[in-house]
Every structure is written in C-alpha cells, then in structure tokens.
Design an enzyme around this catalytic site. Structure first.
Site, short mmCIF file in Angstrom:
data_model
loop_
_atom_site.label_atom_id
_atom_site.label_comp_id
_atom_site.label_asym_id
_atom_site.label_seq_id
_atom_site.Cartn_x
_atom_site.Cartn_y
_atom_site.Cartn_z
N ASP B 73 0.85 -1.20 0.00
CA ASP B 73 0.00 0.00 0.00
C ASP B 73 0.88 1.24 0.00
O ASP B 73 1.58 1.52 0.98
CB ASP B 73 -0.90 -0.03 1.23
CG ASP B 73 -1.90 1.11 1.24
OD1 ASP B 73 -1.91 1.91 0.28
OD2 ASP B 73 -2.69 1.19 2.20
N SER B 153 -2.81 15.05 -14.03
CA SER B 153 -3.98 15.18 -14.89
C SER B 153 -4.17 16.64 -15.24
O SER B 153 -3.87 17.53 -14.43
CB SER B 153 -5.22 14.67 -14.15
OG SER B 153 -6.40 15.07 -14.81
N TYR B 164 -9.55 15.24 -5.77
CA TYR B 164 -8.78 14.64 -6.87
C TYR B 164 -7.92 15.70 -7.57
O TYR B 164 -6.71 15.52 -7.76
CB TYR B 164 -9.73 13.98 -7.87
CG TYR B 164 -9.03 13.45 -9.09
CD1 TYR B 164 -8.36 12.24 -9.05
CD2 TYR B 164 -9.04 14.17 -10.29
CE1 TYR B 164 -7.70 11.75 -10.16
CE2 TYR B 164 -8.38 13.68 -11.41
CZ TYR B 164 -7.71 12.48 -11.34
OH TYR B 164 -7.06 12.01 -12.45
N ALA B 167 -4.99 17.05 -5.42
CA ALA B 167 -3.86 16.12 -5.33
C ALA B 167 -3.09 16.08 -6.63
O ALA B 167 -1.85 16.04 -6.63
CB ALA B 167 -4.37 14.73 -4.96
N LYS B 168 -3.80 16.08 -7.76
CA LYS B 168 -3.11 16.02 -9.04
C LYS B 168 -2.30 17.30 -9.30
O LYS B 168 -1.22 17.25 -9.89
CB LYS B 168 -4.12 15.78 -10.16
CG LYS B 168 -4.64 14.35 -10.22
CD LYS B 168 -3.51 13.34 -10.35
CE LYS B 168 -3.98 11.94 -10.69
NZ LYS B 168 -2.86 10.95 -10.70
#
Lengths: 243, 290
Positions: B73, B153, B164, B167-168
């Site tokens: 992990d 992204s 999301y 973080a990207k």
C-alpha cells in the site's frame, strides 16, 4: 463592486501583510482563525461561530503557504504532512464551509487565496505541492461557485528574488498587495478563477495554465492515406485552442 | 535475483505502481518488452480472488519478460518505502519509477467530505511523494541516474473535483521541485498528463475537452505507454521537469504553469519607463540575465 463597509471577513491567520486589517480599516469586521482550525469540522465550526457573532461571513482570505526548502531525498514525512494539513486541508475545509454558508444565504461572496510565484520554480517539494494545490482549489472552486455568484481568485505572491521568471520587485512595500486584496474582496463575481501576480508594486494577470493558444499543429502520417482518412485526422485540429 | 536480459532497457529495474490495470498495466508491459525487469505493484483483487499484479506479471513472463508482483500500500510513507524496498529486494536495484496508482472521486467544494479528501490525498499525493522520496534515495545511492515519471492530470488545474484535482495539481508541483533537486544526480522526473479510457475514467473523449485540446481520435490506455517508456530511455536523459500530455495518438508538451519566459507578456506601467528601469525589468521577461 461591493463596498467593504459592514461586511465580515474571515481571515485564515496569520493575517498576510495585514490584509485583514486593511479591510477592517475600510469598515469590514474581521474574524481571524488560527492554524489549529485544521479539520473540516473545525472549519465548519469557525464559520458557524463567525456567522453567529456577525450575522454572516462575506469574504474569506485563505492561508498563505509557508516557504519551505524541504527536499525529496531525506524528506521528513511528519513535517511534510503537517504542512499539507495546515495549508491544503485547512484551505479546503475553510472554503467548503464558507461556500456552504454563502450558498445557503442565497449566494454572493468573495474568496481570495494565496500562492507563491515559486510554485513551479522551487526546490521545496512540500512548498511546491501546497502552492499547486491552492491553484487547483482556486480554479475548481471558482467553477463550482460561479453559478452562486461567489468569486474565487488567487494572488500569486512574488518573492524578494526572481521567481517564476518574474522580474525582481523593486520594493517590498505591500501597499499594492493590500489594494489588490481589497479589490478582489469586492470584485464583480464574473471576475473569478484568475491567478493574479503581486510582487512589490508589480501587478499581473497570468495566462491560464495548461491552455493551448496559438499552437502550431503537426501531423505525422505513418502510411499513405486517402482524403477521407486525412480529413478525419485534420478536422479536429481546427478545434485546437477553441474547446 | 538480478536484472538481466536484452533490449533498450536491459539491466534496468522498473517499479510501476498501479501496474495491475489500465495505464499502469500498459506501461509495465511496454517497459518489460524493452528488457526491463518490472515490479508490478497493485492492490486490486477481482471477485474471483485474482490479484491484478499477478495477472500482469504472468502476461509479461508469457512474453519472455521478467517481472515480480507486489501488493503493498503506497498510501503512507512507510508503505511506499516498503514497496520501493521490495522492488530492490526483487531485482537488486531500481532505475525506473512510474507512479500510476490512483483513485477518483468527483466531489466538488460543496460536497467533499474529509474522509474522501484524506483518502484521495493519501493515494495520490502521499503515494507519489513517498515513492519518490524512497526511490530518490535508492537511485542516488546507486550513483548512475534514474528515471521517474509521475502521473497527474489536466484536471489538476481545471477540474472542480476538489480532492482529486488538488492532489493532481500538487503532484505537478512535486514533479517540478523533484526534477530540479535530482537533475545533478542524472535522475529525471517528468509528469504525464494522460487522457484515456480506464476503470477510473470511463467517460468518452467528448467529455474531456478543455484547455483548447481537440477531441482525441483514440482513447486506449495502452497507446500512452510508449510515451512513458520513451521518458525512461537513455535518449531522454535531457528531458526533465516537463509536463507531457498523451491521449491516443496525440501528444503535447505544456510549458510550466505560471512561467512568463518564452511567452507573450504585456506590461503596463502607470508612468513612462526610464532606460535604467527597462534595463532592470525587461531581461527577466526575456530570460536574458540567466
């Protein structure tokens, strides 16, 4: 533009260059929330407390990511995580709480976030990540909140030296920064999702990142093709810069 | 066990996080096809109990490649370090790191909850930072460079998906800083901005049009793997700190965000310039003073 008098400003302390104080001088009420306000629940409570005390919160000034030169090799994971929690999580939590309050109050409001012009010109991995996340939060939240009349803009702060290719500021006078904060705390809601540079008395508007403008277009065909196939390849290229 | 074999990446050891499916699977297979020994790291197990990493390892080995599966992990610094160490234990060294592991949630600023934010931040940002930190130490100690490809992204700076996208975007910042730091060691760090049909992103090309990017003709995840593989070759030793978009047959290289050199920049002053003021100001925009 809205007049600052009579409005309540929530400042995620410490108060950057006295920005909150400058708005207070223009007649706003100021509520400063400290770094202990880190979890989403803490942020919800901070906004609720300010609303209870002042009737509403109209402007939110988000925290300034700290300078850090922490490197990727030999990274102190605990220090890195503390920075993410203190800036990135806290900013998200405060903006979420503010946005929910403003939407429930019928919309309107202003958010000013802060990043560094060193965001993509730095050796500090934590600093770079935190600042980039602020840019994302600004852009994403501005899109979501625009229909509610809430403007979200980011001031990208210049440093004492050249950062991000910007010329070195010729003064450390923060009068321009304070004026810019006051402007963005009152700007028309259609002006949203922008990154504005401020270093000394230099003010700038950045082009939007990852956007194609005026691109030269090239296609390499791996084999001979007919006109229909060529058209299928070329036609979408006419859309470059338009989407 | 040590890395051997033939091909342009013969003797190299690669770790691909999220290598069991989608983009990561394609990258793992292409790197193995070029001769690298590949550690496929993925936690996904399907309903039949089959581990995705083991499936990809079997595919690579069936094609004559060398691979090992890992189910660690990466969403904690300790876990990421263990995964990197596991790769070193499997094949004796680490030359290439590609961080494809990810997850997704669409919540906006109005509906995001802290557990979701924590989860996305852990998998993407902690996962990237922890793996890069551990890999950088290994590669530096080896003393002969390395290749790191992060996966971000375009949604990082465009998307309204708060956790999301944040973080990207942070991964983009991480990439720039790590590239600068590791360049003297011959370790390149580049950032991939992919657009492909995957389990995480099944939406078609028509729903991904922003930033002036045209409609993609192809959306297969495997089409992106050669771009990643190129960034891992010796020929790409001078390519670092770049943001590379790849979707099907489309490629684009973005300039670093918020940089002014090399771009058209309009300057307005509230009073006329003097010669000395222009001399002090303009070279920075022109990059003329280094």
């Amino acid at each position: 533009m809205q007049e600052p008098a009579g409005r309540t400003v929530l400042v995620a302390g410490p108060d950057v260059s006295g920005a909150g104080a400058a708005l207070q001088a223009l007649g706003s009420s100021i509520v400063i929330v400290g770094p202990e306000t880190s979890s989403f629940a803490d942020c919800d409570a901070a906004v609720a407390d300010a609303v209870a005390a002042h009737g509403s919160v109209d402007v939110l000034l988000l925290p300034v990511p700290p300078r850090s030169s922490a490197r990727i090799a030999q990274l102190d994971a605990g220090e890195w995580r503390a920075g993410i929690d203190a800036v990135t999580r806290r900013s998200t939590g405060l903006l979420r709480a503010f946005a929910r309050h403003r939407v429930s109050a019928g919309g309107g409001g202003h958010v000013v976030s802060f990043a560094s012009s060193a965001v993509f010109d730095s050796d500090g991995v934590g600093q770079a990540s935190m600042n980039a996340a602020v840019l994302s939060l600004t852009s994403g939240a501005s899109a979501t909140l625009a229909p509610h009349g809430i403007a979200v803009n980011c001031i990208v702060l210049g440093g004492p030296e050249r950062q991000g290719g910007m010329p070195r500021p010729d003064t450390d006078d923060d009068a321009a920064l304070l004026a810019l904060v006051a402007h963005l705390a009152s700007v028309e809601p259609s002006f949203t999702g922008r990154y504005l540079y401020c270093g000394g008395r230099d003010i700038g508007l950045y082009a939007m990142p990852l956007t194609i403008e005026q691109a030269h277009l090239l296609v390499r065909l791996p084999e001979p093709v007919g006109p229909d196939e060529l058209g299928a390849v070329l036609a979408p290229l006419a859309e470059v810069g338009q989407a | 066990m040590s890395a051997t074999g033939t091909g342009r990446l013969a003797g190299r050891v690669a770790l691909v996080t999220g290598g069991g499916r989608g983009l990561g699977r394609g990258v793992a297979r292409v790197l193995a096809g070029l001769g690298a020994s590949v550690v496929v790291s993925d936690r996904f197990v399907d309903e039949a109990g089959t581990a995705a990493a083991a499936t990809v390892v079997a595919e690579i080995e069936a094609e004559g490649g060398r691979a090992a599966a890992d189910s660690g992990d990466i969403a904690s610094f300790e876990g990421a370090r263990a995964v990197v160490q596991g790769a070193v234990d499997a094949f004796g060294r680490l030359d290439i790191l590609v961080t494809c592991a990810g997850t997704y949630a669409p919540s906006t600023i109005l509906d995001v909850e802290q557990p979701e934010w924590e989860g996305l931040t852990a998998v993407h940002l902690v996962g990237h930072t922890g793996c890069l930190a551990a890999a950088a130490e290994v590669m530096r100690a080896q003393g002969d460079g390395g290749r790191i490809v992060t996966v971000s992204s375009r949604g990082g700076l465009f998307g309204p998906q708060t956790a999301y996208s944040g973080a990207k975007a942070a991964i983009m910042g991480l990439t720039t800083a790590a590239a600068r730091e590791l360049e003297p060691d011959g370790i390149t760090v580049n950032c991939l901005l992919p657009s492909a049909l995957t389990q995480l992103f099944p939406m078609d090309a028509s729903r991904r049009r922003f930033g002036g990017m045209p409609l993609s003709l192809f959306m297969e995840a495997d089409d992106i793997a050669p771009v990643v593989a190129y960034l891992c070759l010796d020929e790409a030793s001078g390519v670092t700190g770049r943001f590379v978009y790849a979707s099907g047959a489309d490629l684009a290289v973005y300039e670093p965000p918020l940089r002014v050199e090399g771009h058209t920049t309009f300057v307005r002053r509230t009073r006329p310039w003097t010669v000395d003021e222009v001399a002090d100001y303009l070279p920075s925009l022109l990059r003329a003073d280094g």
